[in-house]
Design a protein around this motif. Structure first.
Motif, PDB file in Angstrom:
ATOM      1  N   ALA A  31       8.515   8.424  -1.643  1.00 42.19           N
ATOM      2  CA  ALA A  31       7.312   8.499  -1.830  1.00 42.19           C
ATOM      3  C   ALA A  31       6.602   9.557  -1.278  1.00 42.19           C
ATOM      4  O   ALA A  31       5.400  10.100  -2.026  1.00 42.19           O
ATOM      5  CB  ALA A  31       6.477   7.018  -1.444  1.00 42.19           C
ATOM      6  N   LEU A  51       7.905  -4.926  -0.143  1.00 39.53           N
ATOM      7  CA  LEU A  51       7.141  -3.801  -0.899  1.00 39.53           C
ATOM      8  C   LEU A  51       6.797  -2.845   0.314  1.00 39.53           C
ATOM      9  O   LEU A  51       6.605  -3.191   1.461  1.00 39.53           O
ATOM     10  CB  LEU A  51       5.759  -4.526  -1.282  1.00 39.53           C
ATOM     11  CG  LEU A  51       5.820  -5.291  -2.674  1.00 39.53           C
ATOM     12  CD1 LEU A  51       4.548  -5.619  -3.162  1.00 39.53           C
ATOM     13  CD2 LEU A  51       6.755  -4.421  -3.994  1.00 39.53           C
ATOM     14  N   ASP A  52       6.804  -1.620   0.035  1.00 42.20           N
ATOM     15  CA  ASP A  52       6.419  -0.770   1.137  1.00 42.20           C
ATOM     16  C   ASP A  52       4.904  -0.646   1.186  1.00 42.20           C
ATOM     17  O   ASP A  52       4.406  -1.375   0.278  1.00 42.20           O
ATOM     18  CB  ASP A  52       6.816   0.723   0.807  1.00 42.20           C
ATOM     19  CG  ASP A  52       6.142   1.549  -0.306  1.00 42.20           C
ATOM     20  OD1 ASP A  52       5.383   0.907  -0.850  1.00 42.20           O
ATOM     21  OD2 ASP A  52       6.815   2.561  -0.677  1.00 42.20           O
ATOM     22  N   TRP A  60       2.254   1.303   0.544  1.00 42.60           N
ATOM     23  CA  TRP A  60       1.312   1.682  -0.652  1.00 42.60           C
ATOM     24  C   TRP A  60       1.407   0.639  -1.562  1.00 42.60           C
ATOM     25  O   TRP A  60       0.624   0.346  -2.446  1.00 42.60           O
ATOM     26  CB  TRP A  60       1.455   2.969  -1.002  1.00 42.60           C
ATOM     27  CG  TRP A  60       1.258   4.005   0.059  1.00 42.60           C
ATOM     28  CD1 TRP A  60       1.916   5.063   0.796  1.00 42.60           C
ATOM     29  CD2 TRP A  60      -0.134   4.644   0.415  1.00 42.60           C
ATOM     30  NE1 TRP A  60       0.928   5.561   1.610  1.00 42.60           N
ATOM     31  CE2 TRP A  60      -0.129   5.415   1.428  1.00 42.60           C
ATOM     32  CE3 TRP A  60      -1.241   3.930  -0.144  1.00 42.60           C
ATOM     33  CZ2 TRP A  60      -1.106   5.981   2.072  1.00 42.60           C
ATOM     34  CZ3 TRP A  60      -2.561   4.374   0.475  1.00 42.60           C
ATOM     35  CH2 TRP A  60      -2.603   5.182   1.391  1.00 42.60           C
ATOM     36  N   LYS A  61       2.897   0.475  -1.778  1.00 45.64           N
ATOM     37  CA  LYS A  61       3.060  -0.566  -3.151  1.00 45.64           C
ATOM     38  C   LYS A  61       2.302  -1.884  -2.737  1.00 45.64           C
ATOM     39  O   LYS A  61       1.588  -2.319  -3.611  1.00 45.64           O
ATOM     40  CB  LYS A  61       4.440  -0.799  -3.413  1.00 45.64           C
ATOM     41  CG  LYS A  61       5.150   0.394  -3.986  1.00 45.64           C
ATOM     42  CD  LYS A  61       6.186  -0.569  -4.866  1.00 45.64           C
ATOM     43  CE  LYS A  61       6.848   0.341  -5.737  1.00 45.64           C
ATOM     44  NZ  LYS A  61       8.328   1.071  -5.384  1.00 45.64           N
ATOM     45  N   GLN A 108      -0.305  -2.263  -0.913  1.00 46.08           N
ATOM     46  CA  GLN A 108      -1.743  -2.128  -0.870  1.00 46.08           C
ATOM     47  C   GLN A 108      -2.278  -2.216  -2.630  1.00 46.08           C
ATOM     48  O   GLN A 108      -3.186  -2.929  -2.720  1.00 46.08           O
ATOM     49  CB  GLN A 108      -2.169  -0.967  -0.405  1.00 46.08           C
ATOM     50  CG  GLN A 108      -2.092  -0.645   0.985  1.00 46.08           C
ATOM     51  CD  GLN A 108      -2.927  -1.946   1.921  1.00 46.08           C
ATOM     52  OE1 GLN A 108      -4.066  -2.165   1.267  1.00 46.08           O
ATOM     53  NE2 GLN A 108      -2.792  -1.912   3.049  1.00 46.08           N
ATOM     54  N   ARG A 109      -1.295  -1.533  -3.431  1.00 48.02           N
ATOM     55  CA  ARG A 109      -1.599  -1.196  -4.816  1.00 48.02           C
ATOM     56  C   ARG A 109      -1.655  -2.358  -5.524  1.00 48.02           C
ATOM     57  O   ARG A 109      -2.299  -2.906  -6.363  1.00 48.02           O
ATOM     58  CB  ARG A 109      -0.750  -0.144  -5.145  1.00 48.02           C
ATOM     59  CG  ARG A 109      -1.230   0.441  -6.660  1.00 48.02           C
ATOM     60  CD  ARG A 109      -0.535   1.641  -6.983  1.00 48.02           C
ATOM     61  NE  ARG A 109       0.738   1.833  -6.858  1.00 48.02           N
ATOM     62  CZ  ARG A 109       1.572   1.446  -7.782  1.00 48.02           C
ATOM     63  NH1 ARG A 109       1.012   1.274  -9.001  1.00 48.02           N
ATOM     64  NH2 ARG A 109       2.873   1.465  -7.513  1.00 48.02           N
ATOM     65  N   LEU A 110      -0.686  -3.461  -5.200  1.00 51.62           N
ATOM     66  CA  LEU A 110      -0.145  -4.367  -6.201  1.00 51.62           C
ATOM     67  C   LEU A 110      -0.769  -5.566  -5.562  1.00 51.62           C
ATOM     68  O   LEU A 110      -0.985  -6.604  -6.356  1.00 51.62           O
ATOM     69  CB  LEU A 110       1.199  -4.407  -6.320  1.00 51.62           C
ATOM     70  CG  LEU A 110       2.027  -3.178  -7.080  1.00 51.62           C
ATOM     71  CD1 LEU A 110       3.478  -3.330  -7.047  1.00 51.62           C
ATOM     72  CD2 LEU A 110       1.520  -2.906  -8.394  1.00 51.62           C
TER      73      LEU A 110
END
Lengths: 338, 420, 429
Positions: free
Chosen positions: C178, C334-335, C337-338, C340-342
């Motif tokens: 990423a 989930l890492d 950023w994922k 946060q985003r999802l």
């Protein structure tokens, strides 16, 4: 990876810094527009009309410069400035010339790094009072409440005048001329002090102007004129000589109506030199031969500009006074075109 | 067996690879932080370098010496000694004091209006509730600057000029012969002393010793009376009988200050119409009043909403319980609801106080000589020191904000619910 | 059976009597609502007095108004001494108050942009609107820029191309991980923006000219200016505010410190000092000789200002999410950023919408402060109108017009945000 990002950042920095200051004249020519700083609203000097076209004495002057340099008096971008932002706007290059009833003072000329291109209006600070107060001299104003535009030289003059005459006063600082006028009319102050030209227009706009008097004392000298940045002699010359050309035109009888006819040639060699028929004054200035002809055609000579914006035909009804030609007892004196 | 699960332990001697800086969670945050730090330093260096180069180009230096040169301009509202021959620094100080006075006055007004309007909005009286809604919505949805201008205009247009007080057929009169409301400001009587103790020279300010003496005596009296009350409380809790002390506290509170005032020859100086203006008395200038009303009423609308939300947040059971105890609605509100609602109300109140303090900078619009109009306005305009002046201005506002939020947060921590 | 009632017992039922006068009908209504106790009565009387006084003093002036005149003196003549408003000034100058000096024949452009803005906002603000419109919301900023400032349509298209370039690179370098992938994508997008717009736009323009007459931002004024500054400020501050809010909640001390210092600094100084920075100081901080548009400078400073407030609004939204959501996201593997985003952001942003709308109202009102640096917002225009010979001396009429327009805008938005708050509240119960 990181290195490449740095390189890009540096590249961006370099790109931004690459736009170095060129001569103002070249810049204006390549831009195709003159950026002129004006007040956002002073009756008779600058204000937009209903169609958004700027009108006024200061505005007409910018149009003359634009006509001389770019060939079209309408190629001016008017940048409204406040008393506070005007000098910065000039120093930063946002505007090319500041035409905003700014007084020529020592410290502005030297410390603020400005160059005054000449005086196109001789003004003086006066007091406006209501007749019913029964005041006939500024010396009677001890203890009065005085409306004053803050951040201007008039504020300092006022403080000095009252101190010298050992009188006290109560200042009411106002933000704009319109605001001062309102406060004065409402009686929030006994006296409104500002430049004489401004007060004349204010008084003219009152429902019954004869109820108000301008006191005879003129407590300061306010030579107003256009200003440019220090350090660009050529541009300062252009602004100065455009102004001079308007004075000379009035002196020599060149008007908006007859300028085209006179430009074809006349028996006065100075008119010929001014309008580009003889000699190459324009080239010395970095412009073409017809620069002055266009400047005069834009709004007429100095007298005509004065008459259309401030004179008898306007609601302001200002007299020429000090602003008459030297031949008529005023101070307007064009340097010889030779 | 739980212990049978073995965690894959990381080899302590695992060779460090450069890619771990990006891929290994343990190191990545360092990489990011170092990267951010470098960007930040680079950015700051770039800005500073530009500034230095620009200053050099303009032939200006970076110095605050202008603060010690003569100001030359006048400030009408001054809480400390000031005249045109004093320095720009002094003028800035006068402006700062004006800012603080305006902020304090406006915070007080906004709080009063906000609490009253917030409570009235929930009152059972439909006319009052509707009017409060109109007030809140009208003020919240129109820019503050416009309100300040409107109040400025009202103060100069709708109020009589000093002239109206003059002569036989005066159209305006003073209230109780002591207060004159004119369009140049409101004149109220001022306290005067016939015996002056002189002033205390503190270098920057010279407060009058009379005022200090009165203040000290009043504070001392309040402290003594509190001791008396505490003693009475103790006696009451031990014996069940409260000793009658009201006449003692009254004497302690009233007698020494009155004696002192009499000794100093205290009297009121009434404003009087002389010459162009009212003379004597205390003048609250128009600009101050316009700003005060503008800020107070505008922000009051926001506080009213906060108060309403705070009251609504208290469960209805509390009101019912208070009613069951036999408390009247007014007392219920004062003793039960508001103290609890305060916990919800105070945090947004802090930010409203901050807003008021920052919004005092609009004073120039009506000619109020606050910090922004003196240091940030006329001084910058005259000396051409935009950079230094604006930096100083920002720093002062920032410190004011930090002081307010710090002290209000401390208060908030004190009234906060102590949960166990 | 004989009736043997004692004499003092009444033998027959009494008919029902009318309730006392104070307990019935209008009187009861009045008493219970308006005169419950002396305080209520006092308030009622006072409110009535104030309302009647207000109506009596203002309405004659309003109704006796003049709409057809060319100057204030003409107004005064028509009124012939009577008290009355002179709304002719609005009739004369309303286009200026709305659009500033925008060329009159081009007024359709900002109007169209405004209409399209409502369309673009619809899917975000009103759930029943089909999600497909979100694509239009993404395209809208470029379109609006083109409509308002004019010039060639290809410029915004090419700028959008930068995002495309970044996205493509992100997908291609996905297996690098990423961090580096995103870095590379950002770098390439930046490179594109620095290099491409000039030449690519010129080429595309020659192939297919799609131009509108360019309008300098100096020509904008009045409400157009307020809306442009307000809308741009808020929409640009949203992504920046998210980043800053995450930074403030970050576990990395340096990132957290920087975010906190930035937010507290901006929130601690008045907007007016930031505007002065834009007009007086920004030129000091940029390389010598760089000048750019004052309105652009103002938009940058306003965006910074709004970002700090936005970050606090979003931080509130993040704090309101139950801890379980974070843990659940982590449990799914989930890492950061994922997650946060999802998981986090969609919920946090939804909670924050009322706060965002409220900051927009605040910012929109605060745009009036640009009058102090010489931009022609509605209040500054009212000053210049008063400086013309025709309208010298006019006052309240302009204020009423400006105030009414601001009220309509802000009141509408605040109603919407209240409605939203109510809707969100039921979601959580």
């Amino acid at each position: 990876m990181k290195k490449s990002l740095f390189l890009v950042t540096l590249g961006a920095v370099a790109l931004l810094s690459a736009t170095a200051i060129a001569g103002t004249l070249d810049e204006v020519k390549s831009r195709g527009k003159l950026n002129c700083g004006v007040s956002s609203g002073t009756a008779g000097f600058s204000a937009p009309d209903a169609k958004g076209v700027w009108q006024g004495f200061d505005v007409a002057f910018c149009r003359a410069v634009a006509a001389a340099v770019l060939g079209d008096p309408m190629k001016v971008e008017f940048v409204p400035t406040t008393g506070q932002t005007r000098f910065t706007a000039l120093a930063s290059g946002e505007i090319d010339v500041l035409s905003r009833a700014t007084t020529w003072t020592f410290s502005r000329d030297t410390d603020l790094k400005l160059t005054f291109a000449g005086t196109n209006f001789y003004d003086g600070q006066v007091f406006l009072v209501k007749k019913e107060l029964g005041v006939s001299s500024a010396k009677d104003l001890n203890g009065a409440t005085v409306c004053i535009q803050s951040g201007t030289t008039t504020e300092l003059n006022l403080a000095e005048y009252f101190r010298i005459n050992k009188m006290t006063y109560e200042p009411v600082p106002v933000d704009s001329s319109a605001e001062g006028e309102r406060q004065y009319q409402a009686g929030a102050c006994d006296v409104y002090t500002s430049d004489g030209s401004n007060l004349a227009s204010v008084r003219a706009s009152f429902p019954n102007p004869s109820d108000h008097v301008l006191l005879p004392e003129i407590i300061s000298k306010e030579p107003l004129g256009p200003i440019v940045r220090q350090g660009d002699e050529q541009w300062a010359d252009i602004v100065h000589w455009t102004e001079s050309a308007l004075f000379a035109a009035e002196e020599l009888g060149v008007t908006k109506a007859n300028v085209d006819q006179l430009a074809d040639g006349s028996d006065n060699p100075e008119i010929n030199r001014l309008l580009g028929k003889e000699g190459d004054l324009g080239k010395m200035l970095g412009l073409d031969a017809e620069w002055a002809r266009r400047a005069i055609a834009a709004g007429g000579n100095y007298g005509e500009i004065f008459a259309t914006n401030l004179g008898d035909q306007t609601p302001i009804r200002l007299e020429r006074g000090l602003n008459a030609l030297w031949t008529k007892g005023g101070l307007m004196y064009a340097q010889p075109f030779r | 067996m739980a212990n049978a699960i073995t965690f894959p332990t990381l080899e302590p001697h695992q060779a460090f690879r450069l890619s771990m800086l990006l891929n290994d969670g343990r190191y990545r945050s360092y990489t990011i932080q170092i990267f951010v730090l470098m960007c930040l330093m680079l950015g700051i260096a770039w800005l500073v370098d530009n500034t230095i180069r620009n200053l050099a180009l303009l032939g200006k230096d970076f110095s605050f010496s202008f603060l010690w040169s003569t100001a030359g301009y006048d400030i009408n509202q001054r809480l400390i000694e000031y005249d045109t021959q004093m320095t720009h620094g002094r003028a800035a100080l006068v402006g700062l004091l004006n800012t603080v006075v305006l902020a304090v006055l406006s915070c007080a007004l906004a709080t009063i209006i906000g609490v009253v309007a917030g409570v009235l909005r929930l009152s059972g009286n439909p006319i009052v509730a509707r009017l409060t809604v109109v007030y809140v919505e009208v003020f919240r949805n129109i820019p503050l600057l416009l309100w300040i201008l409107v109040f400025g205009a009202i103060m100069s247009e709708a109020v009589p000029a000093p002239n109206a007080f003059k002569g036989e057929n005066a159209t305006a009169g003073m209230i109780l012969g002591a207060v004159a409301i004119t369009n140049r400001g409101v004149f109220i009587p001022e306290p005067l002393f016939t015996r002056d103790l002189g002033t205390l020279n503190l270098g920057i300010v010279e407060p009058s010793l009379n005022a200090i003496a009165v203040l000290v005596v009043v504070i001392a009296c309040v402290l003594i009376s509190r001791v008396l009350v505490r003693h009475a409380n103790r006696v009451q809790s031990q014996t069940g009988v409260r000793p009658v002390i009201w006449w003692k506290t009254m004497t302690v509170l009233a007698a020494p200050p009155l004696l002192l005032l009499w000794a100093l020859g205290f009297h009121l100086g009434y404003p009087e119409l002389r010459g162009f203006n009212f003379q004597g008395g205390f003048q609250l200038r128009n600009a101050l009043i316009a700003m005060w009303l503008g800020l107070g009423i505008y922000t009051g609308a926001f506080i009213a909403e906060n108060v309403r939300a705070g009251i609504l947040a208290i469960s209805k059971g509390q009101t019912e319980a208070a009613h069951a105890l036999g408390l009247r609605p007014g007392k219920t509100m004062r003793l039960v609801i508001l103290p609890q609602a305060l916990r919800v109300i105070v945090p947004p109140l802090i930010s409203q106080y901050l807003n008021i303090t920052k919004n005092t900078s609009l004073g120039l619009a009506v000619g109020y000589m606050d910090l922004r109009s003196t240091l940030g306005g006329i001084t910058i305009n005259q000396t051409g020191r935009e950079l230094e002046g604006m930096l100083l201005l920002m720093l002062i506002y920032l410190s004011l904000s930090l002081i307010i939020s710090g002290s209000m947060n401390a208060y908030n921590a004190r009234v906060g619910l102590k949960e166990r | 059976m004989t009736e043997r009632n004692p004499a003092f017992v009444r033998g027959e039922m009494l008919p029902a009597r009318e309730p006392p006068a104070g307990q019935t009908g209008l009187l009861k209504l009045l008493r219970e609502n308006f005169f419950k106790d002396w305080l209520s009565a006092l308030l009622t009387v006072m409110s009535l007095i104030v309302s009647v006084w207000f109506v009596c003093s203002v309405f004659p002036w309003l109704f006796d108004s003049v709409w057809n005149a060319n100057s204030l003196s003409e107004c005064r003549q028509i009124l012939a001494g009577a008290e009355g408003a002179c709304f002719a000034v609005i009739r004369d100058r309303w286009t200026q108050l709305l659009f500033g000096f925008y060329p009159p024949e081009q007024y359709w452009r900002p109007v169209l942009a405004f209409a399209l803005m409502i369309v673009a906002l619809a899917p975000i603000l009103f759930p029943p609107v089909p999600r497909g419109l979100l694509r239009f919301s993404v395209v809208f900023p470029g379109l609006a820029y083109w409509l308002i400032w004019g010039g060639t349509l290809w410029l915004p298209v090419v700028v959008y191309g930068g995002f495309a370039v970044g996205a493509v690179l992100l997908r291609m370098t996905g297996r690098l991980g990423a961090g580096p992938g995103a870095g590379l994508a950002i770098v390439s997008a930046l490179t594109w923006w620095f290099v491409a717009p000039g030449p690519v736009t010129t080429v595309l323009e020659q192939l297919l000219p799609l131009s509108l007459a360019p309008v300098a931002s100096r020509e904008m004024g009045g409400f157009l200016l307020s809306i442009v500054i307000g809308v741009t400020g808020i929409s640009l501050s949203l992504p920046l505010g998210i980043v800053l809010a995450l930074g403030r909640r970050s576990k990395m001390p340096l990132v957290k410190t920087i975010s906190v210092v930035f937010i507290e600094f901006i929130r601690g100084v008045p907007l007016i000092t930031l505007l002065f920075t834009a007009s007086l100081l920004l030129n000091y901080f940029l390389p010598p000789g760089t000048t750019f548009d004052l309105i652009l400078r103002v938009i940058i400073m306003v965006t910074l200002f709004a970002t700090a407030y936005m970050a606090e609004v979003i931080r509130g939204g993040l704090a309101a999410l139950p801890r379980g959501q974070y843990e659940a996201a982590e449990a799914l593997g989930l890492d950061y950023w994922k997650a946060q985003r999802l998981v986090i952001m969609p919920q946090a942003l939804k909670i924050s919408i009322p706060g965002i709308v409220n900051s927009f109202i605040g910012l929109f009102k605060d745009t009036t402060l640009v009058v102090f640096i010489g931009l022609l917002d509605p209040i500054a225009l009212s000053n210049s109108i008063r400086a013309t010979a025709d309208w010298q001396g006019i006052y309240w009429e302009l204020f009423i017009f400006i105030g009414a327009l601001f009220f309509v805008f802000c009141f509408g938005m605040s109603r919407y945000s209240m409605h939203l708050e109510r809707r969100l509240k039921t979601d959580h119960r």
